[in-house]
Scaffold this active site. Structure first.
Site, PDB file in Angstrom:
ATOM      1  N   SER A 260       0.967  -1.060  -0.108  1.00  0.00           N
ATOM      2  CA  SER A 260       0.175   0.019   0.047  1.00  0.00           C
ATOM      3  C   SER A 260       0.911   1.286   0.003  1.00  0.00           C
ATOM      4  O   SER A 260       1.969   1.307   0.204  1.00  0.00           O
ATOM      5  CB  SER A 260      -0.984  -0.056   1.361  1.00  0.00           C
ATOM      6  OG  SER A 260      -1.366   1.040   1.500  1.00  0.00           O
TER       7      SER A 260
ATOM      8  N   TYR B 286      -2.130  -1.325  10.513  1.00  0.00           N
ATOM      9  CA  TYR B 286      -2.189  -1.558   8.885  1.00  0.00           C
ATOM     10  C   TYR B 286      -0.801  -0.942   8.431  1.00  0.00           C
ATOM     11  O   TYR B 286      -0.074  -1.595   7.811  1.00  0.00           O
ATOM     12  CB  TYR B 286      -3.232  -0.821   8.488  1.00  0.00           C
ATOM     13  CG  TYR B 286      -3.470  -0.826   6.956  1.00  0.00           C
ATOM     14  CD1 TYR B 286      -4.139  -1.758   6.430  1.00  0.00           C
ATOM     15  CD2 TYR B 286      -3.077   0.232   6.023  1.00  0.00           C
ATOM     16  CE1 TYR B 286      -4.384  -2.098   5.144  1.00  0.00           C
ATOM     17  CE2 TYR B 286      -3.268   0.094   4.601  1.00  0.00           C
ATOM     18  CZ  TYR B 286      -3.984  -1.014   4.145  1.00  0.00           C
ATOM     19  OH  TYR B 286      -4.242  -1.042   2.952  1.00  0.00           O
TER      20      TYR B 286
HETATM   21  P1  NAD Z   1     -11.482  -6.160   0.020  1.00  0.00           P
HETATM   22  O1  NAD Z   1     -11.851  -6.101   1.274  1.00  0.00           O
HETATM   23  O2  NAD Z   1     -12.444  -6.095  -1.334  1.00  0.00           O
HETATM   24  O3  NAD Z   1     -10.579  -7.303  -0.327  1.00  0.00           O
HETATM   25  C1  NAD Z   1      -9.790  -7.873   0.836  1.00  0.00           C
HETATM   26  C2  NAD Z   1      -9.873  -9.463   0.491  1.00  0.00           C
HETATM   27  O4  NAD Z   1      -9.253 -10.079   1.515  1.00  0.00           O
HETATM   28  C3  NAD Z   1     -11.440 -10.212   0.372  1.00  0.00           C
HETATM   29  O5  NAD Z   1     -11.345 -11.011  -0.851  1.00  0.00           O
HETATM   30  C4  NAD Z   1     -11.409 -10.725   1.569  1.00  0.00           C
HETATM   31  O6  NAD Z   1     -12.350 -12.011   1.474  1.00  0.00           O
HETATM   32  C5  NAD Z   1     -10.183 -11.247   1.898  1.00  0.00           C
HETATM   33  N1  NAD Z   1      -9.908 -11.714   3.388  1.00  0.00           N
HETATM   34  C6  NAD Z   1     -10.105 -10.939   4.291  1.00  0.00           C
HETATM   35  N2  NAD Z   1      -9.728 -11.661   5.632  1.00  0.00           N
HETATM   36  C7  NAD Z   1      -9.283 -12.775   4.833  1.00  0.00           C
HETATM   37  C8  NAD Z   1      -8.669 -13.788   5.694  1.00  0.00           C
HETATM   38  N3  NAD Z   1      -8.860 -13.986   7.074  1.00  0.00           N
HETATM   39  N4  NAD Z   1      -8.357 -15.050   4.967  1.00  0.00           N
HETATM   40  C9  NAD Z   1      -8.446 -14.901   3.646  1.00  0.00           C
HETATM   41  N5  NAD Z   1      -8.933 -14.007   3.155  1.00  0.00           N
HETATM   42  C10 NAD Z   1      -9.359 -12.725   3.760  1.00  0.00           C
HETATM   43  O7  NAD Z   1     -10.463  -4.847   0.049  1.00  0.00           O
HETATM   44  P2  NAD Z   1      -9.351  -4.588  -1.106  1.00  0.00           P
HETATM   45  O8  NAD Z   1      -9.543  -3.291  -1.237  1.00  0.00           O
HETATM   46  O9  NAD Z   1      -9.431  -5.348  -2.712  1.00  0.00           O
HETATM   47  O10 NAD Z   1      -7.905  -5.034  -0.637  1.00  0.00           O
HETATM   48  C11 NAD Z   1      -6.921  -5.780  -1.044  1.00  0.00           C
HETATM   49  C12 NAD Z   1      -5.560  -5.650  -0.369  1.00  0.00           C
HETATM   50  O11 NAD Z   1      -5.268  -4.441  -1.119  1.00  0.00           O
HETATM   51  C13 NAD Z   1      -5.501  -5.388   0.844  1.00  0.00           C
HETATM   52  O12 NAD Z   1      -4.377  -6.071   1.253  1.00  0.00           O
HETATM   53  C14 NAD Z   1      -5.368  -3.931   1.170  1.00  0.00           C
HETATM   54  O13 NAD Z   1      -4.888  -3.534   2.351  1.00  0.00           O
HETATM   55  C15 NAD Z   1      -4.557  -3.559  -0.057  1.00  0.00           C
HETATM   56  N6  NAD Z   1      -4.960  -2.139  -0.482  1.00  0.00           N
HETATM   57  C16 NAD Z   1      -6.043  -1.578  -0.940  1.00  0.00           C
HETATM   58  C17 NAD Z   1      -6.231  -0.452  -1.427  1.00  0.00           C
HETATM   59  C18 NAD Z   1      -7.776   0.217  -1.483  1.00  0.00           C
HETATM   60  O14 NAD Z   1      -7.832   1.371  -1.732  1.00  0.00           O
HETATM   61  N7  NAD Z   1      -8.558  -0.534  -1.803  1.00  0.00           N
HETATM   62  C19 NAD Z   1      -5.183   0.512  -1.147  1.00  0.00           C
HETATM   63  C20 NAD Z   1      -3.880  -0.113  -1.016  1.00  0.00           C
HETATM   64  C21 NAD Z   1      -3.692  -1.353  -0.585  1.00  0.00           C
END
Ligand code: NAD
Length: 257
Positions: A139, A152
């Site tokens: 991130s 985080y």
């Molecule tokens: P999201 O909530 O849509 O996806 C998270 C995924 O992780 C989901 O598929 C969820 O089911 C899964 N998950 C959660 N707990 C879990 C567990 N215990 N075991 C297995 N799977 C699990 O969110 P996202 O925004 O798509 O985030 C995905 C990644 O990207 C994360 O690591 C997040 O930190 C990172 N990220 C997101 C953003 C953003 O703006 N959306 C920005 C930077 C980084």
């Protein structure tokens, strides 16, 4: 670019960025293994849809990334792992004195320790094949901090460090390990927050996106899940053979500030 014949495992991929990554790797020809901690009909249907759309094998395997044995079992059960994308992640926002210790533990387990376990299980398979790609979804918070996101930010800085260490331990073996650092990405979760923010601030959609949600993203545009997936696919291409132990920001200029 073709990844045909390669198997990619993407943790946390039944929604959001993980799903976007699975789609782009399947588009590039990889067989994909999707994952989350649930075992619903929809989870398997998502995989089926990707498989059909791109003519690849796509499976869904349930495994809870907060549990070390399930992280390792995911790799065993998949039976092959040429590309490993550690994407599963959760968030909790609260001042450090009030931050619930169980939330700290869960964030460190899912956002950081799971990658340690999956990488440890996958590297022997990659070494046997003489080729492998590990991509950790970090991130902008892997490179900078924000208040109230202690766990985080710590986990994401940790995964950047883990990526560098794995790169050094695999250098010259046909294996690379990098971290992708997205800024704000338009996932269904983020999209769902927009109407509430519009109400809370009495602003229209464009103003809320520009002035509230994307205050730290100079481009004033969200990154898309497809763009994160495309970046991961690039890291799996021959052009990226010598890119290892580094971070690629997809953040509209956030970390240039
Ligand atoms: P999201 O909530 O849509 O996806 C998270 C995924 O992780 C989901 O598929 C969820 O089911 C899964 N998950 C959660 N707990 C879990 C567990 N215990 N075991 C297995 N799977 C699990 O969110 P996202 O925004 O798509 O985030 C995905 C990644 O990207 C994360 O690591 C997040 O930190 C990172 N990220 C997101 C953003 C953003 O703006 N959306 C920005 C930077 C980084």
């Amino acid at each position: 670019m073709t990844l045909s014949g390669k198997t990619a495992i993407i943790t946390g991929s039944n929604s959001g960025i993980g799903l976007g990554v699975a789609e782009e790797l399947a588009r590039a020809g990889a067989d994909v293994v999707l994952n989350s901690f649930t075992d619903r009909k929809e989870d398997h249907e998502i995989a089926e849809k990707i498989g059909k759309a791109h003519g690849v094998t796509a499976r869904y395997i349930k495994a809870d990334m907060s549990k070390s044995d399930e992280c390792r079992k995911l790799i065993d059960e998949a039976g092959a792992c040429d590309i490993l994308v550690n994407n599963a992640g959760i968030q909790h926002v609260e001042a450090i004195e009030k931050f619930p210790p169980e939330k700290w533990d869960a964030i460190i387990a899912i956002n950081l320790s799971s990658a340690f376990h999956t990488i440890a299980a996958a590297l022997p398979l990659m070494r046997d094949a003489g080729w492998g790609r590990v991509v950790n979804i970090a991130s902008a918070h892997g490179l900078t901090a924000s208040p109230y996101k202690s766990a985080y930010v710590a986990a994401k800085h940790g995964i950047v460090g883990l990526s560098k260490t794995v790169a050094l331990e695999t250098a010259g073996q046909g294996i690379t390990c990098n971290a992708v650092c997205p800024g704000y990405v338009l996932t269904p979760l983020v999209e769902a927050q927009i109407p509430d923010q519009m109400k809370a601030h009495d602003m229209d959609r464009e103003t809320v996106i520009r002035d509230v949600m994307l205050t730290r993203q100079p481009s004033k545009q969200f990154a898309t899940t497809g763009q994160i997936g495309g970046t991961v696919a690039f890291l799996c291409s021959p052009s990226a053979d010598q890119i290892t132990g580094t971070t690629i920001s997809v953040d509209g200029g956030w970390t240039a500030l």
